[in-house]
Every structure is written in C-alpha cells, then in structure tokens.
Design an enzyme around this catalytic site. Structure first.
Site, PDB file in Angstrom:
ATOM      1  CG  HIS A   1      -2.085   0.911   1.069  1.00 47.75           C
ATOM      2  ND1 HIS A   1      -2.021   2.259   1.315  1.00 47.75           N
ATOM      3  CD2 HIS A   1      -3.345   0.659   0.633  1.00 47.75           C
ATOM      4  CE1 HIS A   1      -3.194   2.793   1.050  1.00 47.75           C
ATOM      5  NE2 HIS A   1      -4.010   1.854   0.636  1.00 47.75           N
TER       6      HIS A   1
ATOM      7  CG  ASP B   1      -8.434  -4.462  -2.779  1.00 46.37           C
ATOM      8  OD1 ASP B   1      -9.639  -4.279  -2.572  1.00 46.37           O
ATOM      9  OD2 ASP B   1      -7.697  -3.622  -3.305  1.00 46.37           O
TER      10      ASP B   1
HETATM   11  N1  CMC Z   1       3.920  -7.741  -4.940  1.00 43.39           N
HETATM   12  C1  CMC Z   1       5.258  -7.722  -5.194  1.00 43.39           C
HETATM   13  N2  CMC Z   1       6.026  -6.630  -5.069  1.00 43.39           N
HETATM   14  C2  CMC Z   1       5.433  -5.508  -4.682  1.00 43.39           C
HETATM   15  C3  CMC Z   1       4.057  -5.432  -4.403  1.00 43.39           C
HETATM   16  C4  CMC Z   1       3.304  -6.605  -4.534  1.00 43.39           C
HETATM   17  N3  CMC Z   1       1.999  -6.604  -4.282  1.00 43.39           N
HETATM   18  N4  CMC Z   1       3.736  -4.186  -4.048  1.00 43.39           N
HETATM   19  C5  CMC Z   1       4.870  -3.472  -4.097  1.00 43.39           C
HETATM   20  N5  CMC Z   1       5.901  -4.278  -4.470  1.00 43.39           N
HETATM   21  C6  CMC Z   1       7.319  -3.876  -4.582  1.00 43.39           C
HETATM   22  C7  CMC Z   1       7.565  -3.076  -5.835  1.00 43.39           C
HETATM   23  O1  CMC Z   1       7.926  -3.896  -6.922  1.00 43.39           O
HETATM   24  C8  CMC Z   1       8.701  -2.187  -5.376  1.00 43.39           C
HETATM   25  O2  CMC Z   1       9.875  -2.967  -5.366  1.00 43.39           O
HETATM   26  P1  CMC Z   1      11.320  -2.277  -5.675  1.00 43.39           P
HETATM   27  O3  CMC Z   1      11.541  -1.327  -4.533  1.00 43.39           O
HETATM   28  O4  CMC Z   1      12.267  -3.422  -5.720  1.00 43.39           O
HETATM   29  O5  CMC Z   1      11.178  -1.573  -6.976  1.00 43.39           O
HETATM   30  C9  CMC Z   1       8.369  -1.872  -3.925  1.00 43.39           C
HETATM   31  O6  CMC Z   1       7.603  -3.008  -3.482  1.00 43.39           O
HETATM   32  C10 CMC Z   1       7.558  -0.601  -3.737  1.00 43.39           C
HETATM   33  O7  CMC Z   1       6.390  -0.721  -4.535  1.00 43.39           O
HETATM   34  P2  CMC Z   1       5.712   0.436  -5.351  1.00 43.39           P
HETATM   35  O8  CMC Z   1       4.929  -0.145  -6.488  1.00 43.39           O
HETATM   36  O9  CMC Z   1       6.715   1.500  -5.661  1.00 43.39           O
HETATM   37  O10 CMC Z   1       4.725   1.003  -4.259  1.00 43.39           O
HETATM   38  P3  CMC Z   1       3.529   1.940  -4.542  1.00 43.39           P
HETATM   39  O11 CMC Z   1       3.272   2.670  -3.279  1.00 43.39           O
HETATM   40  O12 CMC Z   1       3.787   2.761  -5.760  1.00 43.39           O
HETATM   41  O13 CMC Z   1       2.324   0.947  -4.905  1.00 43.39           O
HETATM   42  C11 CMC Z   1       0.518  -0.561  -4.717  1.00 43.39           C
HETATM   43  C12 CMC Z   1       1.324   0.544  -4.027  1.00 43.39           C
HETATM   44  C13 CMC Z   1      -0.725  -0.848  -3.867  1.00 43.39           C
HETATM   45  C14 CMC Z   1       0.043  -0.077  -6.099  1.00 43.39           C
HETATM   46  C15 CMC Z   1       1.390  -1.829  -4.858  1.00 43.39           C
HETATM   47  O14 CMC Z   1       1.789  -2.282  -3.582  1.00 43.39           O
HETATM   48  C16 CMC Z   1       0.671  -2.940  -5.622  1.00 43.39           C
HETATM   49  O15 CMC Z   1       0.710  -2.964  -6.845  1.00 43.39           O
HETATM   50  N6  CMC Z   1       0.007  -3.897  -4.904  1.00 43.39           N
HETATM   51  C17 CMC Z   1      -0.751  -4.926  -5.567  1.00 43.39           C
HETATM   52  C18 CMC Z   1      -2.084  -4.393  -6.045  1.00 43.39           C
HETATM   53  C19 CMC Z   1      -3.037  -4.128  -4.909  1.00 43.39           C
HETATM   54  O16 CMC Z   1      -3.216  -4.948  -4.023  1.00 43.39           O
HETATM   55  N7  CMC Z   1      -3.714  -2.968  -4.962  1.00 43.39           N
HETATM   56  C20 CMC Z   1      -4.707  -2.577  -3.944  1.00 43.39           C
HETATM   57  C21 CMC Z   1      -4.243  -1.414  -3.124  1.00 43.39           C
HETATM   58  S1  CMC Z   1      -5.212  -1.138  -1.643  1.00 43.39           S
HETATM   59  C22 CMC Z   1      -6.795  -0.706  -2.146  1.00 43.39           C
HETATM   60  C23 CMC Z   1      -6.874   0.352  -3.180  1.00 43.39           C
HETATM   61  O17 CMC Z   1      -6.133   1.325  -3.169  1.00 43.39           O
HETATM   62  O18 CMC Z   1      -7.739   0.222  -4.031  1.00 43.39           O
END
Ligand code: CMC
Length: 439
Positions: free
Chosen positions: A316, A373
């Site tokens: 998140h 989720d």
């Molecule tokens: N699985 C694997 N790796 C992950 C995940 C995941 N679910 N989430 C983040 N990472 C890694 C990402 O690859 C990155 O790694 P590195 O530092 O090596 O590049 C690091 O963790 C930071 O991730 P980020 O994508 O820069 O973080 P963010 O704050 O931009 O993204 C997020 C947040 C929710 C989009 C992301 O965690 C994600 O894609 N999660 C899976 C989808 C999900 O469950 N979404 C629902 C979010 S909660 C409800 C809502 O908002 O609707």
C-alpha cells in the site's frame, strides 16, 4: 499557517527556509490537527521560478481535508475522527455515509429520514433500462457502471446554481442509484428480469434482493451475509486522497457535473493497482489452488521483476505497517467462512500465502502487508457476488466518500481548478519540415 512561540512567548509564524541559487526564501509551514506537517509552496513558482517534481505525488498534499485521517505508520484510519474498528463494530453503512457527507453521526430521526430519502431516490429513470440491452454480452460491469452513472446527468440535469435541496437530491441519487445500476447490470448479464428496489428494505438487503431474487425465487437473506456486506461497504467508504478520490477532486475542480465526476472516480477505481485488485486476488488464489502449490512458487514469481505477477492484495502506498481494514476483514472471514456451507478452501490458501509473505525478506524489507483487498474478495465470494462485480461493490462503498470530498472541495475556500505543471523533456524549438522533404 502554523505558529511557534519565541523566548518572550510571542507567537511567530512557523516557516521553512529554502535556498535556491544563493537566495533564501521563507515558506509557511502548515500543521494538521493530528500533527502532520507541510511546507506550503503555493507561492514557489511566482517567487522563485521553480516548481516541485514529485513522482506519484508521494510527498504532495493536494488539499486540506477534514473527512478522513490515516496514519500509515501506525495503521490508523478514522472517518471524521471515529476509529474504523469502532465504526465497523457499531455502525451501519448508511450511518457512515451520513457521517462522511455531513461530518457528524446522525441522530435516530436524521438517520431514519436519510435512509427513507435514499430509498425514495433509488429508482433509475425507466428509459435508462434500454441502455443495458445495448452493451455487448460479457461487458465488464465497471464499464457499464461508469457509463450509466455519467448518463444520469442527462436524466437528472444538474442545475447551474446548485442550492442545498438540489445537492441533497443528487447525493442521494448517486449513493442509492449506483447500487440499483449495479444490480440491474448483473441481472441483465445473466438474462434475468430486473428486480426493482423496495421501500420496505434497508440499503444492503435491498441490494442483495435486487441481485438474487427473481419472480421464481424469493430472496432468502442470511443475516451474517447482510452484516458482512455492510461491513465491507463501511470499510471501503473512504480513504482520503487515493487515486480515485483525487480523480474525483481533479475532475470536479473543472465544475464538471457531479454525475460525470463520480463516473471518473469509478473509472480510476477500476484499475488492478487500485479497486480492481479485489477481483485479481481471487484469480491469484484460484491459480495457486489449480497449480496445487502452497503459494511458494507464486510468491517467487511475485518477487521477480521480469515476471508480470505481483502479490495481489499486498502493499500500500500509505500503510507501511498494516492496513487496519485487512485486519477487520480477516476476522470477518474467520467468522463467516466457518459457517456450514460457507467453508472456502481459498481462505486457507490466503492465510498460508500471507504467512509465507510475512516471513519473506522481500516483503518484510519493503513493508508490504495485506491490504483491504486481500480478504475482501472472500467475503464477496461467500455472498455469491460474481467476480467481475467485486470492484463494483467497492465503488458502491466508496461513493459516499467520493461525494464527501467533492462536497468539501466544492464548498471550500481554496476551490480552484486543479492544474499541475510539468518539466518538459521533449525537443526544443525546431523548424517545420515540408512533407515532401521528410525522410
Ligand atoms: N507484490 C510484489 N512486489 C510488490 C508489491 C506486490 N503486491 N507491491 C509493491 N511491491 C514492490 C515493488 O515492486 C517495489 O519494489 P522495488 O523497490 O524493488 O522496486 C516496492 O515493493 C515498492 O512498490 P511500489 O509499487 O513503488 O509502491 P507503490 O506505493 O507505488 O504501490 C501498490 C502501491 C498498492 C500499487 C502496490 O503495492 C501494488 O501494486 N500492490 C498490488 C495491487 C493491490 O493490491 N492494490 C490494492 C491497493 S489497496 C486498495 C486500493 O487502493 O484500491
């Protein structure tokens, strides 16, 4: 602006100093009621010629808001000051919707009136039923929802000058009719006649009846399911300046009509990194079940930058400790899914997957925890909601939150069209080349 006291006890505005090209600038510091701090850069470009660059808006406060407070480090979420776990345990979705919109918990009479008003506003114009015939079979219900909600403005035109009464009606239309539209789109997708909302039923039973009853089948509502869906909606009702809410504020800042504004929010929510994740979590759990694995292989792929998989329902932008909504939903799954006839093997897979991830250095070091989720889809599955309706349920829940933010912005002192800047990285000025001379 925030103030500090000097040695003589005199209050002086709190400022931050910025040095650019040898010149010093003072910028006001703003503090929120929970102690969050911001440097107000509203005058930055005018006084310095500089703008700020903030990938993903991670450090950008787009507004002041009194709707929802989140402390991502401590796992705190409060609507209008009330902790989410208390609202989840004691409140109903209708009550929470009122709280978000108007800032206070309703009295019994206010709640009764609000609830009746929602019911009275729940029918959609009969001519709109033609729309549902026009969508191709298999259309995603989020596409149908976004389109149909935008079209509400053609049936219920928004007055140019909105008085309190008109606004109240529009808010009720949206909160009530997203639910009607969602149920109709489901009925159409399975080829059954639509079921109209009833004045006799409350918000959630009304929705489940529209979804699951038919002329040959009376709806047989399970109280635990009704309660679980109500809980789901409460937990999704608001989440401050997330992607879809920011979309609502951005779209609303152009003074677009509020139906179009909520339709934009629905579209933003649809993506798998946002609300679309709840559907993807179940797909992921089924994949693991079908591969007969324990989740270790899926977790390996989720860590691989070259593989497309992510651990859906994990991570998140704001929560770096735990998501309090996930904790509540996990407990609700434990309660609901042990009932006879509701035991779900996917729940065991989810629990195992969580355990693997929470002991894996990759997830631990990046502060990745289950988000709202991760467990919500299992509740919806138990209620018989089809997968492609999962994000629609999220949208139904989030509508009061979107409207509370739209309302706050629309009536707020700072109301201006939102228009971010950019750092241009394209070609510098060049001479036009005649088509015949182009290579
Ligand atoms: N699985 C694997 N790796 C992950 C995940 C995941 N679910 N989430 C983040 N990472 C890694 C990402 O690859 C990155 O790694 P590195 O530092 O090596 O590049 C690091 O963790 C930071 O991730 P980020 O994508 O820069 O973080 P963010 O704050 O931009 O993204 C997020 C947040 C929710 C989009 C992301 O965690 C994600 O894609 N999660 C899976 C989808 C999900 O469950 N979404 C629902 C979010 S909660 C409800 C809502 O908002 O609707």
């Amino acid at each position: 602006m925030s103030e500090t006291r000097n040695a003589n006890g005199k209050a002086t505005p709190e400022t931050a100093r910025l040095i650019l090209e040898g010149r010093e600038y003072e910028l006001p510091v703003v503090r929120g009621t929970e102690g969050e701090k911001a440097v107000d850069i509203s005058s930055l470009r005018r006084t310095t010629g500089y703008i700020t660059l903030d990938k993903g808006y991670e450090n950008t406060g787009s507004c002041r808001s009194s709707v929802t407070f989140i402390d991502g480090e401590k796992g705190i979420l409060r609507y209008r000051g009330y902790p989410i776990d208390e609202l989840a345990a004691k409140s109903t979705f209708t009550e929470v919707a009122y709280l978000l919109l108007y800032g206070e918990l309703p009295t019994t009479i206010q709640l009764e009136e609000f609830s009746t008003f929602l019911n009275e506003s729940s029918l959609i114009h009969e001519d709109m039923l033609h729309f549902f015939v026009g969508f191709p079979r298999g259309s995603h219900p989020m596409g149908i929802l976004a389109t149909t909600v935008a079209s509400l403005s053609t049936f219920y035109p928004v007055p140019e000058v909105m008085d309190e009464k008109a606004e109240r009606q529009i808010l009720a239309n949206l909160i009530s009719q997203v639910r009607t539209i969602a149920a109709i789109s489901y009925k159409k997708s399975i080829g059954e006649p639509i079921v109209y909302p009833s004045y006799k039923l409350r918000y959630v039973p009304n929705f489940l009846t529209m979804m699951f009853s038919s002329p040959v089948k009376e709806s047989d509502l399970d109280d635990d399911i009704v309660q679980a869906i109500d809980l789901f909606l409460i937990l999704h009702a608001d989440h401050e300046q997330n992607c879809s809410t920011s979309t609502v504020r951005l779209t609303g800042s152009s003074l677009a009509n509020v139906y179009a504004v909520i339709s934009a929010g629905i579209s933003a929510l649809w993506g798998p990194r946002h609300g679309g994740a709840n559907q993807e979590v179940i797909r992921m759990l089924e994949k693991i079940r079908d591969e007969h694995g324990d989740g270790t292989e899926y977790v390996r792929r989720a860590k691989d930058r070259n593989a497309p998989d992510r651990l859906m329902g994990f991570g998140h932008r704001v929560y770096k400790n735990f998501d309090p909504r996930a904790k509540i939903l996990k407990e609700a799954c434990h309660k609901l899914l042990k009932k006879p006839g509701m035991i779900d093997p996917l729940f065991d897979i989810a629990l195992r997957l969580e355990d693997i991830a929470l002991h894996d250095e990759y997830f631990v070091s990046r502060n990745l925890y289950p988000n709202v989720d991760f467990y919500s889809g299992l509740i919806l599955r138990a209620a018989g909601i089809p997968y492609d309706m999962f994000t629609v349920l999220f949208a139904i829940g989030r509508t009061p939150g979107w409207l509370a933010h739209w309302r706050e912005m629309y009536h707020g002192e700072d109301f201006r069209i939102m228009r971010p800047r950019q750092i241009y990285t394209g070609s510098t000025c060049r001479t036009y080349v005649d088509r015949s001379r182009r290579r």
